[in-house]
Design an enzyme around this catalytic site. Structure first.
Site, mmCIF file in Angstrom:
data_model
loop_
_atom_site.group_PDB
_atom_site.id
_atom_site.type_symbol
_atom_site.label_atom_id
_atom_site.label_comp_id
_atom_site.label_asym_id
_atom_site.label_seq_id
_atom_site.Cartn_x
_atom_site.Cartn_y
_atom_site.Cartn_z
ATOM 1 N N ARG A 1 -23.285 -49.051 1.199
ATOM 2 C CA ARG A 1 -23.757 -49.577 -0.080
ATOM 3 C C ARG A 1 -25.087 -48.967 -0.537
ATOM 4 N NH1 ARG A 1 -21.654 -55.304 -0.770
ATOM 5 N NH2 ARG A 1 -19.917 -55.316 0.637
ATOM 6 N N GLY B 1 -24.642 -48.185 9.328
ATOM 7 C CA GLY B 1 -25.801 -48.854 8.732
ATOM 8 C C GLY B 1 -27.034 -47.968 8.795
ATOM 9 N N TYR C 1 -24.990 -66.304 10.214
ATOM 10 C CA TYR C 1 -25.467 -65.069 10.847
ATOM 11 C C TYR C 1 -25.552 -65.271 12.371
ATOM 12 C CZ TYR C 1 -29.028 -61.423 11.880
ATOM 13 O OH TYR C 1 -29.731 -60.366 12.393
ATOM 14 N N GLY D 1 -30.171 -48.550 6.513
ATOM 15 C CA GLY D 1 -30.905 -49.818 6.579
ATOM 16 C C GLY D 1 -32.252 -49.699 7.274
ATOM 17 N N GLN D 2 -32.877 -50.858 7.503
ATOM 18 C CA GLN D 2 -34.241 -50.891 8.059
ATOM 19 C C GLN D 2 -34.321 -50.203 9.421
ATOM 20 O OE1 GLN D 2 -35.768 -54.685 9.347
ATOM 21 N NE2 GLN D 2 -37.908 -54.058 9.164
ATOM 22 N N ASP E 1 -16.688 -47.688 4.966
ATOM 23 C CA ASP E 1 -16.837 -49.137 5.054
ATOM 24 C C ASP E 1 -16.423 -49.574 6.464
ATOM 25 O OD1 ASP E 1 -16.621 -51.847 4.797
ATOM 26 O OD2 ASP E 1 -15.279 -51.813 3.057
HETATM 27 C C1 AKB Z 1 -33.308 -61.990 10.020
HETATM 28 O O1 AKB Z 1 -34.385 -62.496 9.667
HETATM 29 O O2 AKB Z 1 -32.206 -62.346 9.591
HETATM 30 C C2 AKB Z 1 -33.340 -60.891 11.062
HETATM 31 C C3 AKB Z 1 -33.185 -61.420 12.450
HETATM 32 C C4 AKB Z 1 -34.292 -62.164 13.100
HETATM 33 O O3 AKB Z 1 -32.169 -61.219 13.051
HETATM 34 N N1 AKB Z 1 -34.554 -60.156 10.941
#
Ligand code: AKB
Length: 325
Positions: A40, A12, A146, A15-16, A56
């Protein structure tokens, strides 16, 4: 961490967190010792100052090939889908966030990977805990996929540590604010978008309510936390699921007012969408005293210094001026 012996992979890396962490690790351990992995997203050109591999993480053959090719012994595993995108595509979120992590743990078990950093999140908490100063050991009943994948990942980390001795270290990141690579698909993304829009159009339509308070952190603190935890003596890492980690907590309105002090005429309209329910299920602040005690965690940036530094960096990046009051 014995710097000379380490060969590091950052998944990753486009990413950020990954874009900036890769550069910081290359500065510390040498560019050739830090392999950036992407899939990606088109990488920032800066990533080409060292080895870069496209693969991947959900494909264990590809992951194993990269790890053996470079003799990797340390991984910062950042490849992930964030909370808002996860709610739109829960199957994808589970596949990348959990199957990807389990693949890595399995490869680590059979190859030479002995230390892994894996970020968890404040999203492990659900609406049924005390939302102020949420303790490390609070009940984990998240209401997003998540968050569910992060809880499962924390338990996997602890299991692979106990059963196979893999030294996995983790923090529960709050929302992260940064100027180099924008986040994609999180609930806390408003706190980055607001800076870009303040400078580009002097107005921002915020997808959270003005009074929504969330724990937040500036990227330099987030990078320091990851590296400091990875360099801590193993005996100090007492928590093998994931450490609560905190810096500042503020509302969307507080951040807008902080920016308005520096950007003349800036206006924010609040139009909450589906992400409001996610934010309302998360803590407003967390108690990170165990991280502070065990490995000496201290944050440096508060809301004023974050706003000042973000505006300074973004005026240069976007090549714009700000008229101060
Ligand atoms: C999100 O907003 O999904 C993330 C987190 C707080 O894990 N930045």
């Amino acid at each position: 961490m014995e710097t000379s012996a380490r060969k590091i992979l950052v998944t990753g890396s486009t990413g950020q967190i990954g874009t900036e962490l890769t550069q910081e690790l290359r500065r510390r351990y040498g560019a050739k010792n830090v392999v950036a992995g992407g899939h990606r997203r088109e990488p920032d050109p800066s990533i080409r100052n060292g080895p870069f591999e496209v693969f991947d993480v959900t494909d264990s053959t590809e992951l194993r090939a990269v790890i053996t090719k470079h003799g990797i012994d340390t991984v910062y595993h950042l490849a992930a889908v964030l909370s808002a995108v996860g709610e739109k595509d829960p199957v994808l979120a589970w596949k990348i966030n959990l199957d990807g992590f389990r693949n890595l743990l399995e490869v680590a078990r059979s190859e030479r990977v002995s230390r892994i950093f894996w970020p968890s999140s404040i999203a492990v908490f659900g609406p049924d805990v005390s939302r102020v100063n949420t303790p490390q050991e609070a009940k984990l009943t998240p209401t997003t996929i998540y968050g569910v994948a992060k809880v499962a990942g924390e338990l996997l980390a602890n299991y692979y540590y106990l059963k196979y001795g893999i030294d996995i270290r983790s923090v529960r990141y709050p929302g992260l604010i940064s100027s180099v690579t924008p986040p994609g698909g999180g609930t806390t993304d408003y706190a980055v978008e607001i800076f870009y829009e303040a400078l580009k159009s002097r107005s921002y339509k915020c997808f959270l309510r003005e009074d929504t308070i969330l724990p937040m952190m500036y990227m330099p603190d987030a990078l320091r936390a990851a590296i400091q935890l990875m360099e801590a003596p193993a005996a100090n890492v007492m928590c093998r699921t994931s450490y609560n980690l905190a810096a500042v907590s503020f509302s969307a309105g507080d951040l807008a007012r902080e920016i308005s002090k520096r950007v003349k005429g800036f206006r924010v309209e609040y139009k909450p969408d589906y992400r409001q329910a996610i934010a309302d299920s998360w803590p407003m602040s967390v108690d990170d005293s165990r991280a502070r005690h065990d490995w000496g965690w201290r944050h440096e940036y508060d809301i004023q210094s974050i706003a000042r530094d973000m505006l300074e960096k973004l005026t240069l990046k976007l090549n714009v001026q700000i008229d101060k009051d």
